[in-house]
Write a protein that holds these residues in place. Structure first.
Motif, PDB file in Angstrom:
ATOM      1  N   VAL A 150     100.222 -24.165  -9.826  1.00 45.20           N
ATOM      2  CA  VAL A 150     100.670 -24.660 -11.121  1.00 45.20           C
ATOM      3  C   VAL A 150     100.514 -23.552 -12.153  1.00 45.20           C
ATOM      4  N   SER A 151     101.562 -23.322 -12.930  1.00 48.03           N
ATOM      5  CA  SER A 151     101.486 -22.450 -14.103  1.00 48.03           C
ATOM      6  C   SER A 151     101.663 -23.331 -15.334  1.00 48.03           C
ATOM      7  N   ALA A 152     100.783 -23.190 -16.308  1.00 47.83           N
ATOM      8  CA  ALA A 152     100.865 -23.991 -17.528  1.00 47.83           C
ATOM      9  C   ALA A 152     100.636 -23.077 -18.722  1.00 47.83           C
ATOM     10  N   TYR A 153     101.646 -22.987 -19.569  1.00 44.42           N
ATOM     11  CA  TYR A 153     101.624 -22.064 -20.695  1.00 44.42           C
ATOM     12  C   TYR A 153     101.726 -22.822 -22.010  1.00 44.42           C
ATOM     13  N   GLY A 154     100.921 -22.421 -22.988  1.00 42.86           N
ATOM     14  CA  GLY A 154     101.096 -22.940 -24.330  1.00 42.86           C
ATOM     15  C   GLY A 154     102.382 -22.374 -24.921  1.00 42.86           C
ATOM     16  N   LEU A 155     103.173 -23.244 -25.545  1.00 40.70           N
ATOM     17  CA  LEU A 155     104.450 -22.813 -26.112  1.00 40.70           C
ATOM     18  C   LEU A 155     104.230 -21.746 -27.181  1.00 40.70           C
ATOM     19  N   ILE A 156     104.944 -20.641 -27.041  1.00 39.07           N
ATOM     20  CA  ILE A 156     104.979 -19.594 -28.062  1.00 39.07           C
ATOM     21  C   ILE A 156     106.369 -19.617 -28.677  1.00 39.07           C
ATOM     22  N   VAL A 157     106.438 -19.776 -29.964  1.00 40.88           N
ATOM     23  CA  VAL A 157     107.723 -19.816 -30.658  1.00 40.88           C
ATOM     24  C   VAL A 157     108.121 -18.386 -30.994  1.00 40.88           C
ATOM     25  N   GLU A 158     109.096 -17.865 -30.272  1.00 43.85           N
ATOM     26  CA  GLU A 158     109.513 -16.480 -30.429  1.00 43.85           C
ATOM     27  C   GLU A 158     110.545 -16.356 -31.547  1.00 43.85           C
ATOM     28  N   GLU A 159     110.389 -15.319 -32.374  1.00 44.80           N
ATOM     29  CA  GLU A 159     111.363 -15.057 -33.424  1.00 44.80           C
ATOM     30  C   GLU A 159     112.739 -14.815 -32.820  1.00 44.80           C
ATOM     31  N   GLY A 160     113.764 -15.315 -33.489  1.00 48.56           N
ATOM     32  CA  GLY A 160     115.127 -15.127 -33.015  1.00 48.56           C
ATOM     33  C   GLY A 160     115.631 -16.238 -32.122  1.00 48.56           C
TER      34      GLY A 160
ATOM     35  N   LEU B 149     104.890 -25.175  -9.658  1.00 46.28           N
ATOM     36  CA  LEU B 149     105.531 -25.866 -10.774  1.00 46.28           C
ATOM     37  C   LEU B 149     105.121 -25.196 -12.076  1.00 46.28           C
ATOM     38  N   ASP B 150     106.108 -24.938 -12.933  1.00 47.82           N
ATOM     39  CA  ASP B 150     105.871 -24.323 -14.238  1.00 47.82           C
ATOM     40  C   ASP B 150     105.902 -25.393 -15.324  1.00 47.82           C
ATOM     41  N   LEU B 151     104.900 -25.353 -16.210  1.00 47.91           N
ATOM     42  CA  LEU B 151     104.779 -26.322 -17.294  1.00 47.91           C
ATOM     43  C   LEU B 151     104.603 -25.605 -18.632  1.00 47.91           C
ATOM     44  N   ILE B 152     104.990 -26.287 -19.701  1.00 47.80           N
ATOM     45  CA  ILE B 152     104.765 -25.808 -21.064  1.00 47.80           C
ATOM     46  C   ILE B 152     104.073 -26.920 -21.845  1.00 47.80           C
ATOM     47  N   PHE B 153     102.974 -26.576 -22.520  1.00 46.53           N
ATOM     48  CA  PHE B 153     102.312 -27.574 -23.363  1.00 46.53           C
ATOM     49  C   PHE B 153     102.337 -27.136 -24.824  1.00 46.53           C
ATOM     50  N   GLY B 154     102.228 -28.125 -25.712  1.00 43.03           N
ATOM     51  CA  GLY B 154     102.197 -27.834 -27.135  1.00 43.03           C
ATOM     52  C   GLY B 154     103.550 -27.856 -27.810  1.00 43.03           C
ATOM     53  N   THR B 155     104.548 -28.436 -27.164  1.00 41.64           N
ATOM     54  CA  THR B 155     105.867 -28.572 -27.786  1.00 41.64           C
ATOM     55  C   THR B 155     105.763 -29.477 -29.014  1.00 41.64           C
ATOM     56  N   PRO B 156     106.447 -29.137 -30.116  1.00 39.50           N
ATOM     57  CA  PRO B 156     106.422 -30.016 -31.283  1.00 39.50           C
ATOM     58  C   PRO B 156     106.787 -31.454 -30.920  1.00 39.50           C
ATOM     59  N   GLY B 157     105.946 -32.401 -31.343  1.00 35.58           N
ATOM     60  CA  GLY B 157     106.186 -33.807 -31.045  1.00 35.58           C
ATOM     61  C   GLY B 157     105.566 -34.294 -29.754  1.00 35.58           C
ATOM     62  N   GLU B 158     104.982 -33.395 -28.967  1.00 34.53           N
ATOM     63  CA  GLU B 158     104.334 -33.806 -27.719  1.00 34.53           C
ATOM     64  C   GLU B 158     102.914 -34.270 -28.015  1.00 34.53           C
TER      65      GLU B 158
END
Length: 418
Positions: A219-229, A190-199
């Motif tokens: 489990v894969s859990a990645y901190g959200l990276i806001v990519e340009e574009g 399962l892939d997860l993302i943490f640190g989304t705005p408002g979470e």
């Protein structure tokens, strides 16, 4: 400096590749990029496309045939380059959403790869999937066709978090798809993302609760990276959402490690945990480890990257341009490079300090006595700062502590002399 140039249309590899690969213990893996998605997530900067028809050879219906054509082209190029065939160590279908294609198409690509290269009996064979792109019949078709692992994009179990990410799947469908995966006897990641705005931290804990209830193998859990574009980057600039907060992400990472470790999951790469209560090396992603250990792989599909013995190359990015080259029997690769020694060393440091197995201190010595002494001094400082494990260092390994995992960039910079 890296040498970047245009690869030959024949796909023939330089002589040094065969010399380095043949007779070595380097593993060989296959990546297949399926560029289609049903919608575009606001945070995503991957090479994906919404249209199901991007021209000849680049539609849902014709894509499997185009990918198979590149497989055949790759096998022929390797033979003409004098590279001796090796059975595939792992196979990974990524995207995009590979499971937007029928399972019969995915298994047809896999079977052709098996006939051309062979596949190790113990090979890990994975496809990525979104919960809403699966059915019981499709999952069983994958299992019957030779797949043994599904990596499902869950990201969060909280609706308002999924809304910010513009993930369109129904959270309830994660449970349903997980049941189908288990019924078919497949391993599940399962892939997860943490640190989304408002979470909030409570939101993230709800997602961890949902994951642990499903008992995945990985489990894969990645901190959200806001990519340009990306759309999300534009929304943050306009003030629609707040930017990500490093302290918030650190708190969520620490909570992730605490909850997963207590449930028998062991970290083996900073963002990846395998269910392995007795530390036996179980359920680690063999395909991703091949990347991190600098092994060899051939990437199939638009924008896919490949690596053989230090040579790297990449395909035309747009599916139409990629398919056009394949239909004309021209290599889809449009660029290649041979990283210099400094770039190779930096990459080894960046990857090695992310792994629980660690980075060999000898890698930093580079056959230079002064370099070896400097590397030992820097490592000792890092151990004193609590960023790497002192016991591992005594055995010539640089392994990040939990604190070090949060500051892996600092470890890299110190070891690389930045």
């Amino acid at each position: 400096m890296n040498k970047i140039d245009t690869p030959p249309g024949t796909g023939i590899l330089p002589d040094f590749v065969a010399a380095a690969v043949n007779g070595s213990d380097r593993t060989f893996s296959l990546y297949v990029h399926v560029p289609f998605c049903s919608s575009r997530c606001g945070y995503c900067d991957f090479n994906t496309y919404i249209s199901p028809d991007l021209g000849p050879g680049a539609s849902h219906e014709s894509y499997a045939d185009t990918a198979i054509k590149e497989l055949e082209f790759a096998a022929d190029a390797m033979e003409k380059s004098g590279v001796q065939p090796k059975p595939l160590h792992s196979v990974f279908f990524g995207g995009g959403t590979p499971t937007l294609l029928p399972s019969t198409d995915l298994t047809r690509i896999l079977k052709r790869a098996d006939r051309l290269f062979g596949i190790d009996d113990t090979a890990e064979i994975t496809t990525e999937a979104n919960p809403d792109s699966l059915s019981r019949e499709a999952v069983q078709g994958l299992a019957d066709g030779g797949f043994n692992r599904v990596s499902m994009g869950m990201q969060s179990s909280v609706s308002h978090v999924l809304q910010v990410l513009e993930r369109t799947h129904n959270p309830d469908n994660v449970d349903i798809a997980a049941e189908w995966i288990r019924e078919a006897g497949l391993d599940m990641s399962l892939d997860l993302i943490f640190g989304t705005p408002g979470e909030s931290l409570e939101d993230w804990e709800r997602s961890l609760d949902a994951v642990l209830a499903l008992q995945p193998d990985h489990v894969s859990a990645y901190g959200l990276i806001v990519e340009e574009g990306t759309k999300l980057a534009a929304q943050i600039r306009r003030g629609v959402y707040p930017n990500t907060d490093p302290d918030d992400q650190a708190d969520k990472y620490l909570l992730t490690e605490e909850r997963l470790d207590a449930a028998g999951y062991r970290w083996y790469e900073i963002s990846n945990w395998a269910h392995d209560p007795h530390n036996e090396g179980l359920h680690q992603s063999q395909h991703n480890l091949a990347y991190w250990r600098d092994q060899d792989w051939w990437g199939i599909g638009p924008g896919a990257h490949s690596h053989m013995a230090g040579l790297r190359w990449w395909n035309a990015k747009h599916p139409a341009a990629y398919a056009s080259r394949m239909l004309d029997n021209i290599s889809p690769a449009i660029g290649q490079e041979i990283p210099d020694d400094d770039a190779r060393l930096l990459e080894k440091i960046m990857l090695g300090v992310r792994l629980a197995e660690g980075l060999d201190l000898d890698v930093l010595a580079a056959q230079d006595k002064d370099a070896a002494m400097q590397a030992r001094r820097e490592a000792n400082v890092l151990a004193t700062q609590g960023l790497i494990e002192p016991a591992a260092l005594e055995h010539g390994k640089i392994v990040p502590t939990l604190k070090g995992r949060l500051l892996d960039d600092a470890i890299t910079r110190r070891l690389a002399g930045f």
